[in-house]
Design a protein around this motif. Structure first.
Motif, PDB file in Angstrom:
ATOM      1  N   PHE A   1       1.007  -1.355  -0.367  1.00  0.00           N
ATOM      2  CA  PHE A   1      -0.552   0.081   0.202  1.00  0.00           C
ATOM      3  C   PHE A   1       0.887   1.149  -0.311  1.00  0.00           C
ATOM      4  O   PHE A   1       1.313   1.449   0.998  1.00  0.00           O
ATOM      5  N   PRO A   2       0.736   1.812  -1.055  1.00  0.00           N
ATOM      6  CA  PRO A   2       2.251   3.254  -0.727  1.00  0.00           C
ATOM      7  C   PRO A   2       1.865   4.147   0.001  1.00  0.00           C
ATOM      8  O   PRO A   2       2.681   5.305  -0.125  1.00  0.00           O
ATOM      9  N   SER A   3       0.442   4.247   0.336  1.00  0.00           N
ATOM     10  CA  SER A   3       0.257   5.305   1.013  1.00  0.00           C
ATOM     11  C   SER A   3      -0.944   4.587   2.356  1.00  0.00           C
ATOM     12  O   SER A   3      -1.736   4.318   2.343  1.00  0.00           O
ATOM     13  N   LYS A   4      -0.740   5.599   3.132  1.00  0.00           N
ATOM     14  CA  LYS A   4      -1.800   5.342   4.539  1.00  0.00           C
ATOM     15  C   LYS A   4      -3.045   5.551   4.231  1.00  0.00           C
ATOM     16  O   LYS A   4      -4.429   5.661   4.402  1.00  0.00           O
ATOM     17  N   ARG A   5      -3.241   6.497   2.953  1.00  0.00           N
ATOM     18  CA  ARG A   5      -4.561   6.903   2.321  1.00  0.00           C
ATOM     19  C   ARG A   5      -5.464   5.103   1.392  1.00  0.00           C
ATOM     20  O   ARG A   5      -6.173   5.741   1.755  1.00  0.00           O
ATOM     21  N   ALA A   6      -4.262   4.787   1.157  1.00  0.00           N
ATOM     22  CA  ALA A   6      -5.241   3.714   0.113  1.00  0.00           C
ATOM     23  C   ALA A   6      -4.364   3.168   1.126  1.00  0.00           C
ATOM     24  O   ALA A   6      -6.006   2.028   0.723  1.00  0.00           O
ATOM     25  N   LEU A   7      -4.553   2.689   2.033  1.00  0.00           N
ATOM     26  CA  LEU A   7      -4.428   1.470   3.535  1.00  0.00           C
ATOM     27  C   LEU A   7      -5.520   1.180   3.935  1.00  0.00           C
ATOM     28  O   LEU A   7      -6.510   0.904   4.086  1.00  0.00           O
ATOM     29  N   TYR A   8      -6.028   2.905   4.161  1.00  0.00           N
ATOM     30  CA  TYR A   8      -7.215   3.312   4.430  1.00  0.00           C
ATOM     31  C   TYR A   8      -8.291   2.917   3.912  1.00  0.00           C
ATOM     32  O   TYR A   8      -9.755   2.228   4.023  1.00  0.00           O
TER      33      TYR A   8
END
Length: 370
Positions: free
Chosen positions: A53-60
């Protein structure tokens, strides 16, 4: 000792990260969550998290998608169309099941609500969300329109759908800041009564007379297989006669043009593409999957008639049509007939142009006047 394949190991890592991230977001919320703590919870390195997941937003967004797709599914509707008031009440009650429970923590309640507050903090993401909501209104309006008695001039219910979604989304935002305020049964009844408002709803885009004509052609059509129709959950048959429109995430409002312009009896397929599958693609998938999950519990599949929705993360359908330079502003359409592409159009109004390509004297199909 059984050795895991690389794909199996990646899936196990991804599952561990999602489980750890859900715990982190439930405990701390999106803003205060830390990727380092997520890695510690999953007993992985920070690099292993970011490799999936390249970012925290993508993970969320991935956590929310996982929650929506793995939530216990309610019984799908098999009933014939009912009155708009009745179905809106059922839809509202189904949608309101996401409101936080009394014993939820603030962060856990926001997760259950699928809250995007503070997550979409840039102009592009907010622009895409606005387009997704326009698509959501269309997906709700199509079955609402099927509840109406047959009329010479079909009734458009998109503005009603927008109003209902505004009320429900607003109740969700209020539930974040003032938990427990607002009675869900009152909200459902309010949605029922909204169906009686005369919104003078018509579809008359002023740009249609200025749309560039489609290019007639006779290209062979080799449709990709294995793509899913997000509305029915079944395989999307792209080989049938009809209209296929490819829209970037920033042009989703043009989906209605495809639906209104298509000829009676022909299939309409809306293919969504994006240049950023990790964030933009997940945002579209989350919202569409969440809404359709509610709609299936209210409307029988035939309510969407011949409309199909494909999320083309790998650009398979787009490539088959011959599109290579894709971005969130992509708007292109082809008309398929007898196993061949008979018309191509690009740019604003592409769906309308492709559908009317060989209409006598350039007249519009009857369905385009609704």
């Amino acid at each position: 000792m059984v050795r895991l394949t690389r794909v199996q190991q990646q899936e196990r890592t991804r599952t561990s990260v999602l489980a750890a991230a859900r715990e982190e977001f439930t405990e701390h919320g999106y803003a205060l969550a830390k990727v380092d703590r997520i890695a510690e919870r999953a007993e992985l390195t920070r690099g292993a998290v970011y490799s999936n997941f390249p970012s925290k937003r993508a993970l969320y967004l991935a956590v929310l998608i996982d929650m929506v797709e793995n939530a216990p599914a309610g019984e799908p509707s098999t009933r014939s169309p009912r009155s708009p008031a009745e179905v809106l009440g059922v839809f509202a009650r189904t949608w309101l099941e996401r409101l936080p429970l009394v014993d939820d923590t603030a962060s856990g309640g926001r997760l259950h609500l699928r809250s995007l507050a503070g997550v979409l903090d840039d102009e592009h993401a907010r622009t895409v969300l606005a387009q997704v909501v326009r698509l959501e209104a269309l997906l709700l309006a199509i079955p609402l329109e099927s509840c109406e008695p047959a009329q010479a001039t079909p009734v458009r219910r998109v503005r009603l759908a927008e109003l209902v979604l505004t009320l429900l989304d607003g109740s969700g935002h209020l539930a974040e800041s003032a938990p427990g305020f607002g009675d869900p049964f009152d909200l459902a009844r309010a949605c029922e009564h909204l169906s009686g408002i005369d919104l003078a709803d018509t579809w008359t885009p002023p740009y249609l007379p200025y749309v560039a004509p489609a290019r007639p052609c006779g290209d062979a059509w080799d449709p990709p297989t294995g793509l899913a129709d997000r509305i029915s959950g079944e395989r999307a048959d792209l080989g049938a006669d009809g209209l296929i429109t490819v829209l970037g995430a920033g042009r989703l409002a043009a989906a209605e043009e495809a639906v209104r312009s298509a000829r009676p009896g022909e299939q309409v397929t809306v293919v969504v593409v994006t240049s950023d599958a990790a964030e933009t693609g997940r945002l579209v998938r989350l919202r569409v999957t969440d809404l359709i999950g509610c709609l299936r519990r209210v409307f029988a599949p035939e309510a969407w008639r011949r409309v199909r929705l494909v999320l083309d993360d790998e650009a398979l359908a787009a490539a088959a049509i011959g599109l290579t330079d894709l971005d969130d502003e992509t708007e292109s359409a082809v008309r398929v007939r007898g196993g061949a592409i008979v018309a191509r159009a690009h740019g604003r109004g592409a769906a309308y142009a492709a559908s009317t390509a060989d209409a006598p004297n350039g007249t519009r199909p009857r369905s385009a006047r609704s």
